[in-house]
Design a protein around this motif. Structure first.
Motif, short mmCIF file in Angstrom:
data_model
loop_
_atom_site.label_atom_id
_atom_site.label_comp_id
_atom_site.label_asym_id
_atom_site.label_seq_id
_atom_site.Cartn_x
_atom_site.Cartn_y
_atom_site.Cartn_z
N SER A 52 -8.83 2.97 20.23
CA SER A 52 -9.51 3.93 19.36
C SER A 52 -11.02 3.93 19.59
O SER A 52 -11.71 4.85 19.15
CB SER A 52 -9.23 3.58 17.89
OG SER A 52 -9.72 2.29 17.56
N TYR A 53 -11.54 2.90 20.25
CA TYR A 53 -12.97 2.76 20.49
C TYR A 53 -13.47 3.84 21.45
O TYR A 53 -12.80 4.12 22.46
CB TYR A 53 -13.25 1.39 21.09
CG TYR A 53 -14.68 1.19 21.59
CD1 TYR A 53 -15.67 0.75 20.74
CD2 TYR A 53 -15.01 1.45 22.92
CE1 TYR A 53 -16.96 0.57 21.19
CE2 TYR A 53 -16.30 1.29 23.38
CZ TYR A 53 -17.27 0.84 22.51
OH TYR A 53 -18.55 0.67 22.96
N PRO A 54 -14.63 4.45 21.14
CA PRO A 54 -15.42 4.26 19.93
C PRO A 54 -15.12 5.34 18.89
O PRO A 54 -14.78 6.46 19.26
CB PRO A 54 -16.85 4.39 20.46
CG PRO A 54 -16.73 5.40 21.58
CD PRO A 54 -15.37 5.18 22.19
N THR A 55 -15.28 4.99 17.65
CA THR A 55 -15.05 5.95 16.57
C THR A 55 -16.36 6.39 15.92
O THR A 55 -16.35 7.16 14.97
CB THR A 55 -14.13 5.35 15.50
OG1 THR A 55 -14.74 4.16 14.98
CG2 THR A 55 -12.76 5.02 16.08
N LEU A 81 -22.53 8.27 29.69
CA LEU A 81 -21.55 7.44 29.01
C LEU A 81 -21.08 8.08 27.72
O LEU A 81 -19.90 8.01 27.36
CB LEU A 81 -22.15 6.06 28.74
CG LEU A 81 -21.20 4.96 28.26
CD1 LEU A 81 -20.08 4.73 29.27
CD2 LEU A 81 -21.99 3.66 28.01
N GLY A 82 -21.99 8.72 27.02
CA GLY A 82 -21.63 9.40 25.78
C GLY A 82 -20.59 10.49 26.02
O GLY A 82 -19.68 10.69 25.21
N THR A 83 -20.72 11.17 27.14
CA THR A 83 -19.76 12.23 27.47
C THR A 83 -18.37 11.66 27.71
O THR A 83 -17.37 12.19 27.21
CB THR A 83 -20.23 13.00 28.73
OG1 THR A 83 -21.51 13.58 28.46
CG2 THR A 83 -19.24 14.11 29.08
N THR A 84 -18.28 10.57 28.47
CA THR A 84 -16.97 10.01 28.79
C THR A 84 -16.34 9.28 27.61
O THR A 84 -15.12 9.26 27.47
CB THR A 84 -17.07 9.04 29.98
OG1 THR A 84 -18.00 7.99 29.67
CG2 THR A 84 -17.54 9.77 31.23
N LYS A 297 -15.25 0.07 32.92
CA LYS A 297 -14.57 1.15 33.65
C LYS A 297 -15.38 2.44 33.60
O LYS A 297 -15.57 3.11 34.62
CB LYS A 297 -13.19 1.38 33.04
CG LYS A 297 -12.42 2.54 33.66
CD LYS A 297 -11.10 2.76 32.94
CE LYS A 297 -10.37 4.00 33.47
NZ LYS A 297 -9.11 4.25 32.73
N GLU A 298 -15.88 2.78 32.42
CA GLU A 298 -16.62 4.03 32.27
C GLU A 298 -17.97 3.97 32.98
O GLU A 298 -18.41 4.96 33.58
CB GLU A 298 -16.82 4.34 30.78
CG GLU A 298 -15.53 4.52 29.98
CD GLU A 298 -14.67 5.69 30.43
OE1 GLU A 298 -15.11 6.47 31.31
OE2 GLU A 298 -13.54 5.82 29.93
N VAL A 299 -18.65 2.82 32.91
CA VAL A 299 -19.94 2.68 33.59
C VAL A 299 -19.76 2.77 35.10
O VAL A 299 -20.51 3.46 35.80
CB VAL A 299 -20.64 1.36 33.21
CG1 VAL A 299 -21.87 1.12 34.08
CG2 VAL A 299 -21.05 1.38 31.74
N ASN A 300 -18.76 2.09 35.63
CA ASN A 300 -18.49 2.16 37.07
C ASN A 300 -18.15 3.58 37.50
O ASN A 300 -18.55 4.03 38.58
CB ASN A 300 -17.35 1.21 37.45
CG ASN A 300 -17.81 -0.23 37.57
OD1 ASN A 300 -18.96 -0.49 37.86
ND2 ASN A 300 -16.90 -1.16 37.35
#
Length: 350
Positions: A52-55, A81-84, A297-300
């Motif tokens: 569920s992260y992030p909420t 990062l905010g977009t993903t 994962k998202e940062v990479n």
């Protein structure tokens, strides 16, 4: 003739004995089952939290003033990062004391993935510079991801008489303690440590003027309040391109792709000299592993995106990749390297 079944005597060795044995074993089994249940419940809770992260919005704290290299990178990462993640990632600048104010705030934050820290390689030297920190630079944090690496560029105002690094060294030897230089973030930064290493290698004396970040440091440099600056290309490059600052050297082993005509320090009479700055993201120790894995994962992913890589390269930063463990090993090795050098040189935080 078929034999009758055996008589089951209560308390004997037949089946009637099973319930009693099961009850006798319960005191031993119950704690084990309880532990397994608690562990399973915790794992399920962490997994559910990660799924569920992030909420809600995530805070990315930066220990330097707006406009500097760490701030520029943090804002680029935060936007992508905010977009993903599907939630805003808000950059929160908390400059001062060589980024230790911001770092202490993150160390004390709830380890839920909603408070992160953008660090520079200066983080690796802060424990040696500030022996009374309220946190441990390694144990108080969980590594998330390395973001990139960059040289330090030594610059002077265009109006200054220095055309190459040798001119600076000669002037400093002729007038010990007269030349000064800007250091964004104070003592616990890659840029200020690069200056200290250069002073030691060249056997010169220059005075550091600390600022709360690259932004204020560059402002002072552009107005000629200081003689020199040690900065990251992402901050200095616009002023170099405009002709307001003159690059004298880069501190990496090889020349920078964005400043190919600027020689390294090693090329200018100091073989073996190398200082490479890096940037990365940390979370408070105890952050759920599944959340760390999601963030990594998202940062990479965003760092492998061609648009992001081009933007980073334009800032003189080489995009990184790797696991949290990889970043943790880098911090560990750099902490030893920087710490040994700081203690050997007797460097003190200003």
């Amino acid at each position: 003739m078929q034999q009758p079944p055996p008589t089951l005597v209560p308390g004997g060795s037949g089946l009637d004995d099973y319930p009693r044995k099961r009850q006798d074993m319960n005191p031993l089994i119950r704690p084990l089952l309880k532990g397994l249940f608690v562990a399973g419940a915790a794992l399920a809770l962490c997994t559910a939290h990660a799924q569920s992260y992030p909420t809600k919005p995530v805070s990315l704290i930066v220990g330097f003033a707006p406009g500097g290299s760490a701030d520029i990178l943090a804002r680029l990462v935060a936007q992508k990062l905010g977009t993903t993640l599907g939630q805003s990632v808000i950059v929160d600048n908390r400059p001062g004391a060589g980024a230790t104010i911001a770092t202490a705030a993150v160390a004390a934050a709830k380890p839920d993935g909603y408070t992160l820290l953008m660090v520079t390689s200066g983080h690796a030297g802060s424990s040696a510079l500030y022996p009374k920190l309220s946190y441990d630079t390694q144990k108080s944090f969980d590594p998330v991801a390395k973001v990139g690496a960059s040289p330090v560029v030594i610059v002077a105002p265009a109006s200054a008489p220095y055309k190459q690094l040798k001119d600076v060294v000669d002037a400093a030897r002729k007038n010990p303690g007269k030349l000064n230089y800007a250091a964004g973030g104070g003592g616990a930064t890659t840029t200020s440590l690069a200056a200290e290493f250069l002073k030691s290698e060249a056997k010169i004396d220059m005075v550091m003027v600390p600022y709360k970040g690259s932004g204020p440091a560059l402002t002072a440099l552009l107005s000629s309040e200081v003689d020199l600056g040690f900065d990251i290309p992402s901050s200095a490059l616009p002023h170099i391109k405009s002709g307001k600052l003159r690059p004298l050297a880069v501190t990496t082993k090889t020349r920078s792709s964005v400043l190919p005509d600027v020689p390294t320090v090693a090329e200018q009479g100091m073989p073996g000299f190398e200082v490479t700055g890096w940037f990365g993201i940390l979370a408070p120790a105890g952050t759920p592993p599944a959340v760390i894995a999601r963030l990594n994962k998202e940062v990479n992913a965003l760092l492998s995106d061609p648009d992001t890589r081009n933007k980073l390269e334009g800032l003189g930063v080489e995009a990184a990749s790797g696991s949290p463990a990889d970043f943790g090993k880098l911090i560990e090795s750099e902490t030893k390297r920087y710490g040994d050098a700081i203690r050997k040189l007797g460097i003190k935080a200003e």
